[in-house]
Design a protein around this motif. Structure first.
Motif, mmCIF file in Angstrom:
data_model
loop_
_atom_site.group_PDB
_atom_site.id
_atom_site.type_symbol
_atom_site.label_atom_id
_atom_site.label_comp_id
_atom_site.label_asym_id
_atom_site.label_seq_id
_atom_site.Cartn_x
_atom_site.Cartn_y
_atom_site.Cartn_z
ATOM 1 N N GLY A 51 0.814 -1.203 0.000
ATOM 2 C CA GLY A 51 0.000 0.000 0.000
ATOM 3 C C GLY A 51 0.849 1.256 0.000
ATOM 4 N N GLN A 52 0.333 2.260 -0.687
ATOM 5 C CA GLN A 52 0.997 3.566 -0.715
ATOM 6 C C GLN A 52 0.419 4.405 0.413
ATOM 7 N N VAL A 53 1.233 4.622 1.434
ATOM 8 C CA VAL A 53 0.804 5.360 2.616
ATOM 9 C C VAL A 53 0.924 6.856 2.328
ATOM 10 N N TRP A 54 0.005 7.640 2.877
ATOM 11 C CA TRP A 54 0.018 9.082 2.636
ATOM 12 C C TRP A 54 -0.524 9.820 3.857
ATOM 13 N N MET A 55 -0.164 11.083 3.951
ATOM 14 C CA MET A 55 -0.698 11.955 4.990
ATOM 15 C C MET A 55 -0.601 13.400 4.503
ATOM 16 N N LEU A 56 -1.649 14.150 4.767
ATOM 17 C CA LEU A 56 -1.652 15.583 4.484
ATOM 18 C C LEU A 56 -2.097 16.298 5.751
ATOM 19 N N GLY A 57 -1.295 17.247 6.199
ATOM 20 C CA GLY A 57 -1.605 17.949 7.433
ATOM 21 C C GLY A 57 -1.724 19.444 7.216
ATOM 22 N N SER A 58 -2.360 20.106 8.178
ATOM 23 C CA SER A 58 -2.497 21.560 8.156
ATOM 24 C C SER A 58 -1.621 22.156 9.257
ATOM 25 N N GLN A 71 0.390 8.715 18.980
ATOM 26 C CA GLN A 71 -0.473 7.767 18.273
ATOM 27 C C GLN A 71 0.083 7.326 16.928
ATOM 28 N N SER A 72 1.096 8.002 16.425
ATOM 29 C CA SER A 72 1.598 7.727 15.079
ATOM 30 C C SER A 72 2.041 6.282 14.884
ATOM 31 N N ARG A 73 2.874 5.784 15.772
ATOM 32 C CA ARG A 73 3.416 4.433 15.572
ATOM 33 C C ARG A 73 2.322 3.372 15.579
ATOM 34 N N SER A 74 1.345 3.493 16.478
ATOM 35 C CA SER A 74 0.277 2.485 16.519
ATOM 36 C C SER A 74 -0.590 2.569 15.257
ATOM 37 N N GLU A 75 -0.795 3.756 14.723
ATOM 38 C CA GLU A 75 -1.566 3.896 13.485
ATOM 39 C C GLU A 75 -0.802 3.312 12.297
ATOM 40 N N VAL A 76 0.503 3.537 12.254
ATOM 41 C CA VAL A 76 1.313 2.940 11.187
ATOM 42 C C VAL A 76 1.313 1.421 11.337
ATOM 43 N N ASP A 77 1.409 0.915 12.562
ATOM 44 C CA ASP A 77 1.325 -0.536 12.788
ATOM 45 C C ASP A 77 0.010 -1.094 12.251
ATOM 46 N N MET A 78 -1.099 -0.395 12.490
ATOM 47 C CA MET A 78 -2.407 -0.829 12.011
ATOM 48 C C MET A 78 -2.426 -0.905 10.486
ATOM 49 N N ASN A 80 0.157 -1.267 8.600
ATOM 50 C CA ASN A 80 1.107 -2.302 8.204
ATOM 51 C C ASN A 80 0.533 -3.715 8.373
ATOM 52 N N LYS A 81 -0.447 -3.868 9.246
ATOM 53 C CA LYS A 81 -1.127 -5.167 9.363
ATOM 54 C C LYS A 81 -1.992 -5.422 8.130
ATOM 55 N N ALA A 82 -2.617 -4.387 7.616
ATOM 56 C CA ALA A 82 -3.439 -4.522 6.420
ATOM 57 C C ALA A 82 -2.574 -4.675 5.167
ATOM 58 N N TYR A 83 -1.447 -3.982 5.139
ATOM 59 C CA TYR A 83 -0.527 -4.007 4.004
ATOM 60 C C TYR A 83 0.888 -4.219 4.548
ATOM 61 N N PRO A 84 1.415 -5.443 4.437
ATOM 62 C CA PRO A 84 2.749 -5.732 4.986
ATOM 63 C C PRO A 84 3.869 -4.876 4.401
ATOM 64 N N HIS A 85 3.650 -4.315 3.218
ATOM 65 C CA HIS A 85 4.636 -3.426 2.609
ATOM 66 C C HIS A 85 3.977 -2.062 2.389
ATOM 67 N N LEU A 86 4.450 -1.065 3.118
ATOM 68 C CA LEU A 86 3.984 0.319 2.956
ATOM 69 C C LEU A 86 5.092 1.118 2.285
ATOM 70 N N CYS A 87 4.723 1.996 1.355
ATOM 71 C CA CYS A 87 5.747 2.755 0.647
ATOM 72 C C CYS A 87 5.179 4.068 0.110
ATOM 73 N N ASN A 88 6.069 4.951 -0.301
ATOM 74 C CA ASN A 88 5.715 6.187 -1.002
ATOM 75 C C ASN A 88 6.994 6.970 -1.251
#
Length: 126
Positions: A51-58, A71-78, A80-88
């Protein structure tokens, strides 16, 4: 910095957010303590396992940075469980975001020039 990055890629912030939202299998909002959306993030599937991970912030994300970091690491872990390979790719000029993706466990794999700007390819394997 997100605005500069998406503009370098040829989109307005509104276009980038709509494209990311519409193509994502995971999409979440970051909401501050008064109910305002200060960012969005998610994953666009590239395959069953990638999966191609993305984030846009203000600017508002800065005001809640400690809660966001907690909360960032636990959200990335979540994700990563859905998509074992995250990239961008990430704009090399964005030093704060580079530190953040490394803190979340992503590794820089290489670089690519896009519209005369150096971008780094990053990934994380579950």
């Amino acid at each position: 910095e997100d605005k500069r990055e998406v503009e370098t890629l040829g989109h307005t912030p509104e276009q980038a957010l709509c494209l990311a939202y519409l193509s994502s299998s995971i999409c979440k909002s970051i909401i501050n303590n008064i109910g305002q959306v200060v960012g969005m993030y998610g994953v666009t599937p590239l395959s069953d396992k990638c999966g191609q991970v993305w984030m846009l912030g203000s600017e508002g994300l800065i005001k809640i940075r400690l809660a966001f970091l907690k909360q960032s690491r636990s959200e990335v872990d979540m994700m990563n469980k859905a998509y074992p390979h995250l990239c961008n790719f990430i704009d090399s000029r964005n030093e704060v975001h580079l530190k953040w993706i490394k803190w979340c466990g992503f590794k820089i794999l290489g670089e690519k020039i896009i519209n005369n700007v150096k971008f780094f390819e990053f990934a994380r394997l579950a």
